[in-house]
Design an enzyme around this catalytic site. Sequence first.
Site, mmCIF file in Angstrom:
data_model
loop_
_atom_site.group_PDB
_atom_site.id
_atom_site.type_symbol
_atom_site.label_atom_id
_atom_site.label_comp_id
_atom_site.label_asym_id
_atom_site.label_seq_id
_atom_site.Cartn_x
_atom_site.Cartn_y
_atom_site.Cartn_z
ATOM 1 N N ASP A 1 -11.632 1.735 2.849
ATOM 2 C CA ASP A 1 -11.735 0.285 2.648
ATOM 3 C C ASP A 1 -13.160 -0.083 2.236
ATOM 4 O O ASP A 1 -13.408 -1.196 1.764
ATOM 5 C CB ASP A 1 -11.396 -0.449 3.963
ATOM 6 C CG ASP A 1 -10.134 -1.290 3.841
ATOM 7 O OD1 ASP A 1 -9.713 -1.549 2.704
ATOM 8 O OD2 ASP A 1 -9.580 -1.673 4.888
ATOM 9 N N GLN B 1 -5.982 -2.155 9.541
ATOM 10 C CA GLN B 1 -5.617 -3.408 8.860
ATOM 11 C C GLN B 1 -6.111 -4.632 9.637
ATOM 12 O O GLN B 1 -5.882 -4.731 10.843
ATOM 13 C CB GLN B 1 -4.085 -3.463 8.721
ATOM 14 C CG GLN B 1 -3.570 -4.640 7.934
ATOM 15 C CD GLN B 1 -3.837 -4.536 6.426
ATOM 16 O OE1 GLN B 1 -3.690 -3.475 5.826
ATOM 17 N NE2 GLN B 1 -4.265 -5.638 5.813
ATOM 18 N N LYS C 1 0.843 -1.204 0.000
ATOM 19 C CA LYS C 1 0.000 0.000 0.000
ATOM 20 C C LYS C 1 0.880 1.257 0.000
ATOM 21 O O LYS C 1 0.651 2.189 -0.768
ATOM 22 C CB LYS C 1 -0.940 -0.010 1.216
ATOM 23 C CG LYS C 1 -2.081 -0.991 1.028
ATOM 24 C CD LYS C 1 -2.836 -1.320 2.299
ATOM 25 C CE LYS C 1 -3.818 -2.464 2.020
ATOM 26 N NZ LYS C 1 -4.411 -3.063 3.194
#
Length: 296
Positions: free
Chosen positions: A132, A107, A63
Amino acid sequence: MAVHSNISSLYHGNAMPAQILSGREAADALLLTLKPKVKKLDPKLVVVQVGNDPASASYIKQKFKSCEAVGMRSEHIHLPEDTELATLMDIVTKLNTDTDVTGFIVQVPLPPALQAHVPEIVKAIDPKKDIDGFGAYNLGKMFLSVEFEHLPPATPGGIVILLEHYKIPVKGRHVVIVGRSNTVGKPIAVMLLNRDATVTVCHHHTKNLADLTRQADILIVAVGKANLITGDMVKEGVVVIDVGMNKTDAGLVGDCDASVAEKASAITPVPGGVGPMTVASLIRNCVRAKERQLQK
Ligand code: NAP
């Protein structure tokens, strides 16, 4: 044997080798189009990591690498394994109110003590910063139509971009999806229904899975079991999107056995297929979030 990115393996016994749907190529193309927008809008992406899950560390690295590639500001908040829920929720609240932060992700998987709290953590993220796309607000909006897919979950968003990049039509085609998670299977089903595909979703309790997968014009597999789908379970010419990522002695493999590629007209490699698309789609979501925040 599972499908690898080794292209030569896809020629075995196949008159017309399957086209490789390279996520790396499509992701690079997307990132290139985002670069000028990033320069103009100057968004900032934050990743919150708790603990040291090795797979998460590798995804986070990807990322940040992509942020760097497009010139996007980023920050890594790395918390110890024994972080308490209250501390993590405090950080979420701060990120929600920090006007310099465009979007952030927590995460997953989290350490065992926090993993059960994922729904309330996701619920606490401001929908405007939920890049997300896991929150109920952004997921719910997707049910309305394509126009409301503002921040789709990163993996389904990436799959749609991949299909568009390779000009694979979905309208009127039968898409069979194996896997119904809230982050992959269900949202990709909705996104393809929004694009006029006929969609079948399979899961653990589906009876006669092979009878359904054999009907697929496009087969999307998101289960997490190496070799689940074999060549006898697909028809000639199927387009296969293999989302699975399984660590085996032979390395990282998807959910499809190599015999699937021998019948497919096009297939994503693992690694190098859906993975890079997920990251690029997350970056796109961050740019979209910034555009929307500036409008309001
Ligand atoms: P998940 O939440 O564990 O969901 C797996 C799904 O597969 C469930 O819906 C389950 O059915 C279904 N399933 C399990 N065994 C099955 C079987 N024998 N037949 C049919 N369906 C079966 O997994 P996920 O988060 O969606 O991820 C799936 C895979 O994709 C994993 O390997 C993950 O690492 C990978 N992934 C890759 C990316 C990427 O960027 N490349 C992103 C996300 C995920 P039930 O609902 O009935 O239990």
